[in-house]
Design a protein around this motif. Structure first.
Motif, PDB file in Angstrom:
ATOM      1  N   HIS A   1      10.329   8.689  -3.481  1.00  0.00           N
ATOM      2  CA  HIS A   1       8.933   8.364  -3.753  1.00  0.00           C
ATOM      3  C   HIS A   1       8.763   8.062  -5.244  1.00  0.00           C
ATOM      4  CE1 HIS A   1       4.589   8.729  -4.047  1.00  0.00           C
ATOM      5  NE2 HIS A   1       4.538   8.648  -2.737  1.00  0.00           N
ATOM      6  N   PRO A   2       7.993   7.034  -5.575  1.00  0.00           N
ATOM      7  CA  PRO A   2       7.818   6.690  -6.994  1.00  0.00           C
ATOM      8  C   PRO A   2       7.295   7.864  -7.838  1.00  0.00           C
ATOM      9  CG  PRO A   2       6.990   4.917  -5.620  1.00  0.00           C
ATOM     10  CD  PRO A   2       7.366   6.036  -4.683  1.00  0.00           C
TER      11      PRO A   2
ATOM     12  N   PHE B   1       4.982   0.514  -8.630  1.00  0.00           N
ATOM     13  CA  PHE B   1       5.343  -0.386  -7.538  1.00  0.00           C
ATOM     14  C   PHE B   1       4.153  -0.754  -6.661  1.00  0.00           C
ATOM     15  CE2 PHE B   1       9.157   2.298  -8.285  1.00  0.00           C
ATOM     16  CZ  PHE B   1       9.971   1.311  -8.818  1.00  0.00           C
ATOM     17  N   ALA B   2       2.952  -0.306  -7.063  1.00  0.00           N
ATOM     18  CA  ALA B   2       1.790  -0.484  -6.191  1.00  0.00           C
ATOM     19  C   ALA B   2       1.529  -1.959  -5.907  1.00  0.00           C
ATOM     20  CB  ALA B   2       0.561   0.152  -6.826  1.00  0.00           C
TER      21      ALA B   2
ATOM     22  N   CYS C   1       5.310   6.691   1.547  1.00  0.00           N
ATOM     23  CA  CYS C   1       5.117   5.536   0.667  1.00  0.00           C
ATOM     24  C   CYS C   1       5.293   4.290   1.518  1.00  0.00           C
ATOM     25  CB  CYS C   1       6.144   5.553  -0.469  1.00  0.00           C
ATOM     26  SG  CYS C   1       6.257   3.995  -1.369  1.00  0.00           S
TER      27      CYS C   1
ATOM     28  N   CYS D   1      -3.185   5.027  -0.803  1.00  0.00           N
ATOM     29  CA  CYS D   1      -2.187   5.933  -1.352  1.00  0.00           C
ATOM     30  C   CYS D   1      -2.756   6.508  -2.641  1.00  0.00           C
ATOM     31  CB  CYS D   1      -0.890   5.196  -1.650  1.00  0.00           C
ATOM     32  SG  CYS D   1       0.265   6.224  -2.577  1.00  0.00           S
TER      33      CYS D   1
ATOM     34  N   PHE E   1      -1.605   7.844  -5.050  1.00  0.00           N
ATOM     35  CA  PHE E   1      -0.809   7.629  -6.261  1.00  0.00           C
ATOM     36  C   PHE E   1      -0.956   6.203  -6.803  1.00  0.00           C
ATOM     37  CE2 PHE E   1       3.540   7.163  -8.309  1.00  0.00           C
ATOM     38  CZ  PHE E   1       3.239   7.971  -9.395  1.00  0.00           C
ATOM     39  N   HIS E   2      -1.659   5.333  -6.074  1.00  0.00           N
ATOM     40  CA  HIS E   2      -1.592   3.917  -6.454  1.00  0.00           C
ATOM     41  C   HIS E   2      -2.056   3.588  -7.881  1.00  0.00           C
ATOM     42  CE1 HIS E   2      -5.864   3.112  -5.069  1.00  0.00           C
ATOM     43  NE2 HIS E   2      -5.786   2.333  -6.119  1.00  0.00           N
TER      44      HIS E   2
ATOM     45  N   PRO F   1      -0.378   6.082   3.195  1.00  0.00           N
ATOM     46  CA  PRO F   1       0.855   6.180   3.968  1.00  0.00           C
ATOM     47  C   PRO F   1       1.060   7.592   4.515  1.00  0.00           C
ATOM     48  CG  PRO F   1       1.351   6.108   1.623  1.00  0.00           C
ATOM     49  CD  PRO F   1      -0.128   5.982   1.740  1.00  0.00           C
TER      50      PRO F   1
ATOM     51  N   CYS G   1      -1.478  -0.918  -0.909  1.00  0.00           N
ATOM     52  CA  CYS G   1      -1.484   0.513  -1.221  1.00  0.00           C
ATOM     53  C   CYS G   1      -2.894   1.041  -1.452  1.00  0.00           C
ATOM     54  CB  CYS G   1      -0.636   0.785  -2.452  1.00  0.00           C
ATOM     55  SG  CYS G   1       1.057   0.199  -2.319  1.00  0.00           S
TER      56      CYS G   1
HETATM   57  S1  SF4 Z   1       2.397   3.525  -1.205  1.00  0.00           S
HETATM   58 FE1  SF4 Z   1       2.270   2.028  -2.830  1.00  0.00          FE
HETATM   59  S2  SF4 Z   1       1.163   3.070  -4.482  1.00  0.00           S
HETATM   60 FE2  SF4 Z   1       1.834   4.629  -3.041  1.00  0.00          FE
HETATM   61  S3  SF4 Z   1       3.760   5.299  -3.876  1.00  0.00           S
HETATM   62 FE3  SF4 Z   1       4.271   3.699  -2.413  1.00  0.00          FE
HETATM   63  S4  SF4 Z   1       4.324   1.824  -3.614  1.00  0.00           S
HETATM   64 FE4  SF4 Z   1       3.323   3.355  -4.872  1.00  0.00          FE
END
Ligand code: SF4
Ligand SMILES: Nc1ncnc2c1ncn2[C@@H]1O[C@H](COP(=O)(O)OP(=O)(O)OP(=O)(O)O)[C@@H](O)[C@H]1O
Ligand SMILES: Nc1ncnc2c1ncn2[C@@H]1O[C@H](COP(=O)(O)OP(=O)(O)OP(=O)(O)O)[C@@H](O)[C@H]1O
Ligand code: SF4
Ligand SMILES: [Mg+2]
Ligand SMILES: [Mg+2]
Lengths: 330, 326
Positions: free
Chosen positions: A249-250, A297-298, A320, A289, A291-292, A307, A302
């Motif tokens: 996960h990022p 990587f968003a 993700c 998400c 975290f976006h 997710p 997202c």
């Molecule tokens: S869903 Fe999108 S924003 Fe969320 S962690 Fe994955 S790439 Fe990043």
């Protein structure tokens, strides 16, 4: 295999109120927001994640120190969330919490002996004559000299107090311990001693452990699996070494890259993935998400879709949208 | 002249179980803009050293038995309460190991943050609140303008710790004493706070005393390090030297205990034996009972911290004599 501890879609929400006399509900902090997990007996789960992401709240909810707003916690086949009153009190002998803040959890007016003797007798009938030996044995287990028995909490250093709290938790020989930052206040040698002790208890006595810590190298060492939380949800779950060495996960990637290493020469060369933006407010979480806003990587999708935690390779769960694609690319 | 110069500090507790020699002859100095790390065994006197400087050890049972602590030339240990009050909380700020001793559970965060601004800087309330919100934002508290109205129990452990850091930095001190300041913080926030403090050091020459068990943070953040054991400094030097070439067996044992440097799941190295009881008579070298290199002279020969290599001092008599390569 039936799990020993199972959480099913557990949510713990706090109301946010305003006004002094007529308290009006103005919002909800979704501190824990849909966590499902299964642990086998004797397993050690490391729980990590940003400050305020809900780790302590989840730990307290598992042990019924906070009521779950939704969902169930099942321990040894019995639903804890359904227990009340006397039943819950007797079930408590099976689980213990070691708190983040030992200052708050020890009674300042009780000596170490009294604290530990009380804990031993709370759940087991022990003849008074045996108590001194039992207390001494407990103290040695956590690296405290038994000669400190007659001292009060304020006469100890921070690390010494945490060891008293750990000894007290071990006194009832619990089956499950939630340890909230149990070793952060200890020097590395005593830290190592406590980690060895907890690992041994889980190996030999089948103690199941939820180990909350910011120190990822400690978690990597002791845990069988790591769960990474972000804003009330688990966003990555997998074997400890795999998650730490190859985070998917990022957010986990950013977290792992920020771990300081005890080597000044290597520190100077290190590449950090710096997280852009502020930690989100749990009162008003980002859409999709969570975290976006900080994710490098968003993509557009997202922002819309949150997710779910999904197994993307054996034993590796990630929440993700782009996990598979990013894993293939790395 | 160093910003702070501590010489021969002794702080004892006179308890019914005997005299606890918590700090037993500690000397060190801190330059303007410098970061000094203090590491060492739990119970070795790190917190009491700092409390002594701030005039915060409970008396009785505590007593400063000897020593001086010159801050900008004036001795903190002998100055009057009013003079000390002007320095404390303004020019010297401290972040405490125990968050709940420094946060009042009944007061909103806002009141606690602006208090020093109202008292020490006579700032108008509205301006103080603005500054407080900015201070919270700088330590990464999301939604600061709203959350400043909360009480401490509504914050997570790490969030409370950030509030304390904001509180310590808000008066723009010359010296920041931080006792385990980032134990409850996740690594990304920790990195952010270390960057913030480093910036304040560059911009304003703030000096920092950083007490921590996290050797990773010490390695990345401090320039010089003191290693304490049983109330004394047993090794001191530049951070690179402390980590790469330990000159005291206790420091070497400490380094060996770091989990990050050991195999996963392996039994971790620990120092044999129990920490010494500083209320009982101890051998000349307090580490002798647990040291694998101990010899009879270690228990009797006078132990003093001496420079063994340039800028790198050790209190091990065998290292000083050149008998030990660690
Ligand atoms: S869903 Fe999108 S924003 Fe969320 S962690 Fe994955 S790439 Fe990043
Ligand atoms: N009020 C007190 N009364 C008696 N003894 C005390 C008191 N406060 C501290 N001590 C003792 O003084 C010694 C030094 O304590 P100190 O808190 O400075 O340790 P420390 O190095 O900060 O440890 P830690 O890393 O665990 O925080 C310890 O042996 C402790 O038990
Ligand atoms: N009693 C409460 N009332 C309102 N909000 C609360 C309460 N307790 C916790 N919260 C909020 O719930 C969220 C999760 O808090 P929690 O203490 O579980 O975080 P944490 O992951 O343990 O963080 P840390 O690593 O800083 O200890 C935070 O936003 C916190 O402010
Ligand atoms: S003086 Fe002796 S006992 Fe002390 S650290 Fe050195 S070798 Fe070990
Ligand atoms: Mg917490
Ligand atoms: Mg301390």
């Amino acid at each position: 295999m039936t799990p020993f501890l199972e959480l099913r879609d557990v949510k713990t929400h706090f109301p946010v109120e305003h006004g002094l006399v007529f308290r009006k509900r103005v919002g909800t902090v979704r501190a824990v927001d849909g966590v499902s997990l299964a642990l086998r007996q004797g397993e050690i789960l490391g729980l990590v994640g940003e400050s305020g992401c809900g780790k302590s709240t989840l730990g307290r909810t598992i042990l019924q120190l906070l009521p779950a707003s939704e969902g169930t916690v099942v321990l040894g086949g019995r639903s804890l969330t359904a227990l009340r009153g006397a039943e819950l009190r007797s079930a408590r002998a099976d689980f213990q919490m070691i708190f983040q803040d030992p200052y708050a959890s020890l009674n300042p007016r009780m000596t170490v002996f009294d604290t530990l003797a009380e804990a031993i007798r709370a759940h087991h009938a022990v003849p008074a004559g045996e108590l001194p030996a039992r207390v001494a044995a407990l103290m040695e287990k956590v690296g405290l000299a038994p000669r400190y028995q007659r001292k009060y909490p304020h006469e100890f250093s921070g690390g010494q107090r945490q060891r008293i709290a750990i000894a007290r938790a071990l006194a009832v020989e619990p089956k499950l311990i939630v340890a909230d930052e149990p070793v952060s206040a200890l020097d590395v040698s005593i830290q190592a001693q406590i980690i060895n002790l907890l690992a041994k208890l889980s190996r030999e006595m089948g103690l199941t452990l939820v180990f909350i810590s910011h120190d990822l190298s400690v978690v990597r060492h002791i845990a069988d699996r790591i769960a990474v939380m972000y804003l009330g949800k688990i966003i990555e779950l997998g074997p400890a070494a795999a998650v730490f060495d190859h985070p998917l996960h990022p957010y986990t990637q950013a977290l792992v890259s920020a771990v300081p290493v005890p080597d000044p020469a290597r520190e100077k060369l290190r590449q950090r993935v710096v997280l852009a933006g502020d930690p989100p407010s749990p009162l008003n979480p980002p859409s999709g998400c969570a975290f976006h806003p900080r994710c490098r990587f968003a993509v557009e999708a997202c922002k819309a879709t949150g997710p779910a935690l999904e197994e993307i390779s054996p034993g590796r769960d990630v929440a993700c949208l782009r996990a598979r694609e990013l894993q293939a690319g790395s | 002249m160093p910003l702070l110069e501590v010489a021969n500090l002794r702080a004892y507790f006179h308890t019914r179980n005997g005299i606890v020699r918590a700090v037993d002859g500690v000397s060190f100095s801190v330059e303007k803009g410098e970061t000094l790390g203090i590491v060492g065994e739990s119970g070795s006197g790190k917190s009491v050293t700092c409390y002594s400087l701030m005039g915060l050890i409970p008396k009785p049972p505590g007593r400063i038995e000897s020593g001086t602590a010159r801050f900008d030339g004036a001795d903190l240990l002998t100055m009057g309460e009013t003079e000390l009050n002007q320095i404390r909380g303004k020019r010297i700020a401290m972040i405490f190991q125990d968050p709940m001793t420094s946060l009042n559970p009944y007061l909103r965060i806002e009141e606690q943050l602006i208090e020093p601004l109202l008292i020490h800087e006579k700032m108008p309330r509205a301006e103080a609140v603005k500054r407080a919100i900015r201070a919270l934002e700088e330590v990464g508290v999301p939604d600061a303008a709203r959350r400043i109205r909360s009480h401490p129990h509504e914050f997570s452990g790490g969030m409370r710790q950030r509030v304390m850091i904001a509180m310590a930095l808000i008066t723009q001190p010359d010296l920041l004493i931080a006792d385990e300041p980032t134990t409850a913080l996740d690594v990304t926030v920790q990195a952010q706070i270390l960057d913030l403090i480093a910036r304040l050091q560059r911009e304003r020459g703030m000096a920092v005393i950083w007490i921590s068990h996290d050797l990773g943070v010490v390695a990345s953040f401090c320039q010089r390090v003191l290693v304490m054991y049983a109330g004394r400094v047993v090794e001191s030097g530049r951070v690179e030297d402390i980590f790469a070439r330990p000159l005291h067996p206790y420091n070497r044992a400490l380094q060996r205990s770091i989990p990050a440097l050991q195999g996963k799941g392996a039994e971790l190295y620990t120092i044999p034996g129990l920490p010494p009881d500083v209320s009982k008579p101890l051998p000349a070298c307090a580490f002798a009972d647990r040291c694998e290199f101990a010899q009879p002279e270690c228990r009797t020969d006078e132990v003093v911290l001496k420079e063994v290599e340039p800028g790198h001092a050790s209190a091990c008599v065998r290292v000083q004599r050149g008998e030990l390569k660690l």
